[in-house]
Structure formats: C-alpha cells, structure tokens
Design a protein around this motif. Structure first.
Motif, PDB file in Angstrom:
ATOM      1  N   HIS A 106       9.983   4.185  -8.250  1.00  0.00           N
ATOM      2  CA  HIS A 106       9.424   3.569  -7.068  1.00  0.00           C
ATOM      3  C   HIS A 106      10.920   2.819  -6.479  1.00  0.00           C
ATOM      4  O   HIS A 106      10.826   2.754  -5.330  1.00  0.00           O
ATOM      5  CB  HIS A 106       8.538   2.818  -7.627  1.00  0.00           C
ATOM      6  N   VAL A 158      11.999   3.121  -2.581  1.00  0.00           N
ATOM      7  CA  VAL A 158      12.137   2.074  -1.542  1.00  0.00           C
ATOM      8  C   VAL A 158      13.444   2.115  -0.830  1.00  0.00           C
ATOM      9  O   VAL A 158      13.630   1.756   0.406  1.00  0.00           O
ATOM     10  CB  VAL A 158      11.921   0.785  -2.243  1.00  0.00           C
ATOM     11  N   SER A 191       8.751   4.672   1.416  1.00  0.00           N
ATOM     12  CA  SER A 191       7.530   3.711   1.104  1.00  0.00           C
ATOM     13  C   SER A 191       6.424   4.273   2.003  1.00  0.00           C
ATOM     14  O   SER A 191       5.189   4.117   1.563  1.00  0.00           O
ATOM     15  CB  SER A 191       7.993   2.289   0.937  1.00  0.00           C
ATOM     16  N   CYS A 192       6.677   4.369   3.302  1.00  0.00           N
ATOM     17  CA  CYS A 192       5.552   4.608   4.396  1.00  0.00           C
ATOM     18  C   CYS A 192       4.815   6.003   4.349  1.00  0.00           C
ATOM     19  O   CYS A 192       3.947   6.345   4.982  1.00  0.00           O
ATOM     20  CB  CYS A 192       5.959   4.293   5.734  1.00  0.00           C
ATOM     21  N   GLY A 211       3.502   7.676  -1.185  1.00  0.00           N
ATOM     22  CA  GLY A 211       2.478   6.116  -1.335  1.00  0.00           C
ATOM     23  C   GLY A 211       1.215   6.367  -2.113  1.00  0.00           C
ATOM     24  O   GLY A 211       0.972   5.762  -3.076  1.00  0.00           O
ATOM     25  N   LEU A 216       2.221   7.072  -5.860  1.00  0.00           N
ATOM     26  CA  LEU A 216       2.704   5.451  -6.623  1.00  0.00           C
ATOM     27  C   LEU A 216       1.198   4.691  -6.416  1.00  0.00           C
ATOM     28  O   LEU A 216       0.927   4.019  -7.918  1.00  0.00           O
ATOM     29  CB  LEU A 216       3.556   4.773  -5.530  1.00  0.00           C
ATOM     30  N   VAL A 217       0.301   5.016  -5.628  1.00  0.00           N
ATOM     31  CA  VAL A 217      -1.016   4.348  -5.936  1.00  0.00           C
ATOM     32  C   VAL A 217      -1.787   4.769  -7.219  1.00  0.00           C
ATOM     33  O   VAL A 217      -2.244   4.294  -8.010  1.00  0.00           O
ATOM     34  CB  VAL A 217      -2.066   4.443  -4.819  1.00  0.00           C
ATOM     35  N   TYR A 228       0.171   3.495 -10.549  1.00  0.00           N
ATOM     36  CA  TYR A 228      -0.100   2.149 -11.039  1.00  0.00           C
ATOM     37  C   TYR A 228      -1.667   2.045 -11.356  1.00  0.00           C
ATOM     38  O   TYR A 228      -1.645   1.121 -12.202  1.00  0.00           O
ATOM     39  CB  TYR A 228       0.308   1.137  -9.765  1.00  0.00           C
ATOM     40  N   ALA A 256      -1.049  -4.132  -8.020  1.00  0.00           N
ATOM     41  CA  ALA A 256      -0.069  -3.622  -7.563  1.00  0.00           C
ATOM     42  C   ALA A 256      -0.396  -2.371  -6.605  1.00  0.00           C
ATOM     43  O   ALA A 256       0.064  -2.129  -5.504  1.00  0.00           O
ATOM     44  CB  ALA A 256       1.174  -3.097  -8.414  1.00  0.00           C
ATOM     45  N   LEU A 276       0.131  -1.660  -2.527  1.00  0.00           N
ATOM     46  CA  LEU A 276       0.757  -0.372  -2.081  1.00  0.00           C
ATOM     47  C   LEU A 276      -0.154   0.275  -1.148  1.00  0.00           C
ATOM     48  O   LEU A 276       0.257   0.585  -0.100  1.00  0.00           O
ATOM     49  CB  LEU A 276       1.125   0.480  -3.170  1.00  0.00           C
ATOM     50  N   GLU A 288      -0.052  -1.552   2.161  1.00  0.00           N
ATOM     51  CA  GLU A 288       0.978  -1.407   2.978  1.00  0.00           C
ATOM     52  C   GLU A 288       1.067   0.055   3.726  1.00  0.00           C
ATOM     53  O   GLU A 288       2.053  -0.154   4.629  1.00  0.00           O
ATOM     54  CB  GLU A 288       2.159  -1.733   1.940  1.00  0.00           C
ATOM     55  N   LEU A 289       0.538   0.797   3.464  1.00  0.00           N
ATOM     56  CA  LEU A 289       0.441   2.057   3.827  1.00  0.00           C
ATOM     57  C   LEU A 289       0.349   2.148   5.424  1.00  0.00           C
ATOM     58  O   LEU A 289      -0.909   1.530   5.662  1.00  0.00           O
ATOM     59  CB  LEU A 289      -0.305   3.211   3.192  1.00  0.00           C
TER      60      LEU A 289
END
Length: 656
Positions: A123, A127, A132-133, A138, A141-142, A145, A153, A157, A160-161
């Motif tokens: 992760h 970044v 990340s976008c 993304g 990663l979601v 977590y 967390a 995330l 923020e996408l």
C-alpha cells in the motif's frame, strides 16, 4: 577547392555510417521485442492451463522480461503467496516498474494469505507511485483491509476513490457483511447510496444483502430486497439470486415464500433442488423434504452433501434412528462417507443424538482420516449419552494424534464435566489453563462454558472475572453471567447485568429473561420479577412461554401470593402444566390456603391421575385439611394400581 570538397565529403562520411548503423540495429530491437511478446504469450497460455511446472522453466529461460512477464508469473503463483511475493521483490530489484495489474495481483495475494505487514508495505508503494486513485488498485486495497477486519480503513479508502465501479461497491458490501455487528439498516443505506451514484446492482450485490437478512432473520427488509430483485428482473435470470431468496425465506421460517421462489425458477439446477430439500429438512418437515428429494432424483438431479446433511440433522433432532440408517446407506452408495467431512460429522452426531453410541463410534473408527470436526462430533455424541469419562479419554487421544483442540472441543468438554458426577473445581481449572495456553480463553463459547462451570462449583467470583475480561461480550455471554448469578442466589446482581446488557444495545432473548426470572425466584425478588416479566412483551416484544410462566408462578407461590399465582397460571399458554399446579398445591400446604389448594388438587388429579407423585401429594393435602375420606380413596386407587414412586439419588464429592 578540390581538397576542400574532399575534406567536406570525408567529414560527412561518419554521419552516413552512423545512420546506416542505426538502420541495421532497429530490426534487431524489433526482433527482441517480438520475441518477448511471443514468450509472454506462451507463458500466458501455460499459466492459463495451470501448468506451472512448464511455466517456471520458461520464465527462467527468458533473457528479456518486462512488466507483463512478472504480472503473469505473479498471478500464476497467487495460490503460493511466498513465491508470488518473491517474484514481486525480484521485479523491484531489477528496476522493472509496476502497473495497476501488478498492484492488484500482489494485494490480492496478501489478502488471500492474510499477510498484513506485506500488504501495508505494498500500500505504501501504491501511494508513492501514485496509483491510489486507480479504481482496480483501490478496490483491491479495500478488499484487503476488510478481510483484515479494519473496516474503518477500508471505508476511508473507499470514500477517497474518485471513481467507484460495481466491483468496488460489491467488495465493500461484502466486507460490511462480514462484520460481526453490522446492521441491516446500514447495508440498505449503503445500497441506497450506491444507487444514488448511478451504479446498477447485479446478482452479487443482492446475494450479499439477502445473506445478511438471512443471518439476522430480518423478514421485512428481505422482502424489500426481494422487490428490488424482481424490479431489475433477476429472479428468473440469475439462479444464484433465486437460491439466495429460497435460503432467506427458509431461514425466516416462511416456507411458503421459499416454495414460491423455488417454483419461480425456470431451470432449477442442482443447487435449487438441494436448497429446497434442506429447507424442509431443517424445519422438520420430513414428508415434504422426502417428496422433493424423490422428485429431484426423477429429474436426474444428483443429491448434494447439503441435502444429506439436512436429513441427518433432522434425524438427530427427532431421534429417527431407522430413517437415519437409511440415509447412511444412501451416503455410502454415493461415496460421501469417505469424501466429505460434513457428512461424516453429521453421521457421528446422528447416531449419538439417537443414543446409539456404538453406531457413532463405529462410524468414527471407519473413517479414512480422523479430522478435528469428527472428533468434536464424537465428543458431542458422548456428552449426549453422558459418557463423560470416555470424553476425557477421547480428548487425550485427539492430542496424541497431533490434533489441536479448538473452542468447540473445550466448550463441549466443559459443559459435559460441569453437569456430571465428575464435576469439580480442579477439572474446570485444568481446562481453563489449557484454554489460556492455547489462546482460546477469550472465545465466547469457551468463556460461557467456563462461567457456567465455575458457577456450578460455587465460584461465581471467577465467573465474574472471566466475564469482565471479555473485550466485547455478546448477548450469549451476558446470558451466561445472568445465569451464573441466578444459580448462586444473586438475583439483584443478575438484574444489574441484564440492565447493562440492554443499555449496551444488545437484545435479550427468551433464555436471557428465563435466567433473570430464575434469579428473582431463588432470591425472592417479587417486585423485580414482576417488572422483568411484564417488560418481556411490552418493551422487547417477546411472548412469555410456559417456562417463564412456571418461574413466575413459583416466585409468587414462594412469597405466599397464591391468588395472584393462580390467576397467572390460568393465563399460561397451551395446555395446563402439571408441574405449575403441583407447585401451587405445595405452596398452599405451606401457607395453609385451603380454598386455592382444593382447586389446585382437583386440577392436578384431572391432569395426571396416573402419576404416583400427584396422587401422593393430593392425598397428603386432603389429610392435612381434615378430608380423610378423600385422602383414603386416593391412596386406595394408588394401591389398586400398584403404583410406586421412583427412589431418588444424590451425589456428593468427597475431598481427600
């Protein structure tokens, strides 16, 4: 002038030669690129066939590798996470840049293998390199977590996408469904937010929503989701959603809805048929289950493990040993007795619950491989047949064979020991020490069994200590603590635990209220018992059953409130209970209430005239109030029928 022209021509010659060299080297580069492309295609074909033994030598023989090459080899070894991460590290050491596909694959590897530290490191690199976008990275990663249990967390995330596709929404929805205390209202709010952003749901979305409604038995909310499914046209086109609807209605006890959903499936597959069979079996409708089971086979559908396990569990609940043996024959015929741990465990459990412990042991001894689940099933069978000494011996055999007991093993052993003649404070302590050593002390099932075992030995202070050590006690843990207080005559403390449970937002059930009423009964807390009894229906929507009425009647009888007890007894649901009237008559003898006692004795003789204990109790009451003729007539009836009372036995533990 000629010399000057010749010099100019000579100076231009190297430029011509360098141009020629460039022309001759370009085809060589093209050849290398073309060779790498062909090698990557060959590597992709081998990995697609899951032929890793051939893919690995090809990978090592490649003189030139790029990002695509490493993406392929990492995805190929995703089921072997150590090798996949080793290839990713090699990729970084060679300076080959990652792509979004690389990060998605590596994060998926860390998610499946539960590699938290490595996933966080990946992760950080995501970044650093500005991925990340990316919606695919993304989303991975979601999912990572949420699988690690860090829903906060994951939500951060997710928010923020800049772009969220359907796959990311489904990943987040699945993560929310896997949380222990998620509310259906929150899931429906999440679904509404998804629709508000213009993302259309698919069958996977509805399966997650129905799954959670199924777990929490939320019929109204599930019907709402069913309407959404019908609106988008997935009821007939998606068999998985149709099966989820069948499971949902069956879990909520709505068998009519389950049947209608099944009949709405145009091309019912094996899963659909077996779902309906298991629905009827789980709700103890043997005839309907067997009818669907027979029609399924006429249509050429093969029974699955789920159907057979449903039949075996039904036999366990009803004690149908003969039918269970027939199912066992079918299991052997289909070969499930050797290939399915679930069927093996269900067979052991079925014989044990039908009190055929020899059959249970015979199935266990014929297993090709003894698993932890089968050991636990046999221990449960031995506990049901009250063979506690054999349970302890089996626990030692399990350890000797290299199997590590889990929370089911410890909990089952504690429950059996606590209610047996072998119950002792020392045995509970020994199992407690083992649970702490193996890291199972904080498990809810083990903690509840320990609280029950210690309270039965009179050490309710240790039960309190275990309860207070739990970081997040469930409703079952609160119920166990209330029961521990009640068993030791601490009714007020039990009421305090019940109040704390309600204030925490946990919903008490019928067993919780029964334990609280028992504590009031043992302690003589009449007013507190009235409040608890009345709050069941008025505040919590729970209808008191026969057990709650019996406990409340006994409480009023002990306090001498015999008229109120008789009035409450007449309101009790179902048929009149002999034990409650016997308690009332016994209290009338203690408190010298002839009026209520005469009515109670008459009802008792009408309810169970063949019980010698009832006849003796009524005869003694009539003799005490001076009605010797009635007393003598009852005794003569008992003598004429040659009735005898069973002799009671009691056990005590002698400390040496």
């Amino acid at each position: 002038m000629l010399a000057k022209a010749w010099c100019q021509c000579w100076m231009q010659k190297p430029q011509f030669l360098s141009f020629l060299r460039a022309i001759t080297t370009v085809p060589h580069t093209f050849l290398l690129t073309d060779s790498l492309y062909l090698k990557n295609r060959e590597l992709h074909a081998l990995i697609k066939r899951r032929d890793l033994n051939a893919a690995l030598p090809l990978f090592h023989s490649m003189l030139l590798r790029d990002t695509v090459t490493y993406n392929l080899i990492i995805s190929g070894f995703r089921e072997q996470p150590e090798y996949a991460l080793r290839f990713y590290a090699e990729m970084g050491s060679l300076g080959i840049g990652e792509s979004s596909t690389t990060f998605s694959s590596v994060v998926a590897v860390c998610t499946n293998a539960a590699f938290f530290r490595e996933g966080v490191q990946v992760h950080c690199r995501v970044v650093k390199l500005g991925f990340s976008c990316n919606v695919f990275v993304g989303g991975a990663l979601v999912g990572f977590y949420t699988r690690m249990g860090l829903s906060g967390a994951a939500l951060a995330l997710f928010d923020e996408l800049p772009e969220r596709n359907l796959a990311v929404w489904n990943v987040m929805l699945r993560g929310l469904c896997e949380l222990v205390r998620v509310k259906v209202e929150d899931l429906l709010g999440f679904y509404s937010r998804m629709r508000f952003e213009g993302v259309e749901p698919n069958g996977v979305t509805f399966c997650y929503l129905l799954w959670e409604c199924c777990k929490q038995r939320r019929l109204h909310e599930g019907k709402t989701i069913h309407g959404c499914v019908w609106k988008v046209g997935l009821v007939e086109s998606d068999v998985f959603v149709a099966n989820a609807l069948v499971d949902f209605y069956s879990a909520c006890g709505c068998l009519v809805g389950a049947r209608k959903c099944f009949e709405a499936i145009e091309n019912a597959n094996v899963i659909s048929w077996n779902s309906l069979v298991s629905v009827y079996a789980e709700n103890s409708f043997l005839r309907e289950a067997f009818e669907v089971f027979s029609v399924m086979q006429l249509w050429g559908r093969r029974p699955s493990i789920r159907s057979l396990v449903g039949f075996l569990n039904l036999c366990s609940r009803s004690g149908e040993l003969c039918f269970g043996k027939q199912v066992h024959c079918l299991v052997m015929k289909m070969g499930f007795d050797e290939g399915s741990v679930h069927v093996q465990s269900a067979l052991i459990d079925m014989y044990g619950k039908c009190r055929d412990i020899e059959g249970s042991v015979a199935v266990f001894e014929c297993l090709p491989k003894r698993t932890l689940e089968c050991f636990n099933s046999l221990m449960s069978s031995l506990s049901h047949c009250e063979a506690v000494e054999d349970m302890v011996e089996l626990l030692g055999l399990m350890v000797d064979e290299g199997l590590v007991p889990d929370e089911v093993t410890i909990s089952t052993t504690l429950k059996a020991l606590s209610v047996s003649a072998l119950a002792s404070f020392t045995s509970s302590q020994s199992l407690h020490c083992y649970a702490l050593k193996s890291g199972l002390g904080g498990h809810a099932a083990v903690a509840c069994s320990l609280m029950d075992a210690y309270s039965r030995c009179g050490h309710v202070d240790l039960s309190h200590r275990i309860f207070e050590s739990l970081p997040s006690p469930s409703a079952i843990c609160y119920t166990s603590m209330i029961n521990a207080n009640a068993r030791n005559g601490m009714g007020k403390e039990g009421i305090a635990v019940l109040q704390a449970m309600i204030e925490r937002g946990l919903k008490p059930d019928k067993v919780t209220f029964l334990c609280a009423l028992s504590g009031c009964n043992y302690t003589g807390l009449v007013e507190e018992g009235r409040v608890v009894f009345e709050s069941m229906k008025s505040l919590h929507g729970i209808n008191p059953d026969r057990r709650h009425f019996s406990c409340m009647v006994d409480l009023l009888c002990r306090a001498g409130l015999l008229y109120e007890a008789e009035e409450l007894l007449l309101r009790a649901p179902g048929k009149r209970d002999c034990f409650m009237w016997s308690s009332l008559l016994r209290s009338c003898r203690v408190h010298k209430n002839e009026e209520v006692g005469l009515r109670a004795a008459q009802v008792l003789l009408e309810l169970d005239p063949g019980d010698p204990a009832v006849l003796l109790q009524a005869s003694n009451f009539y003799a005490e109030i001076g009605k010797f003729d009635e007393s003598r007539q009852i005794r003569e009836v008992a003598l004429a029928r040659k009735m005898t009372r069973e002799i009671g036995h009691s056990l005590i533990e002698i400390r040496q």
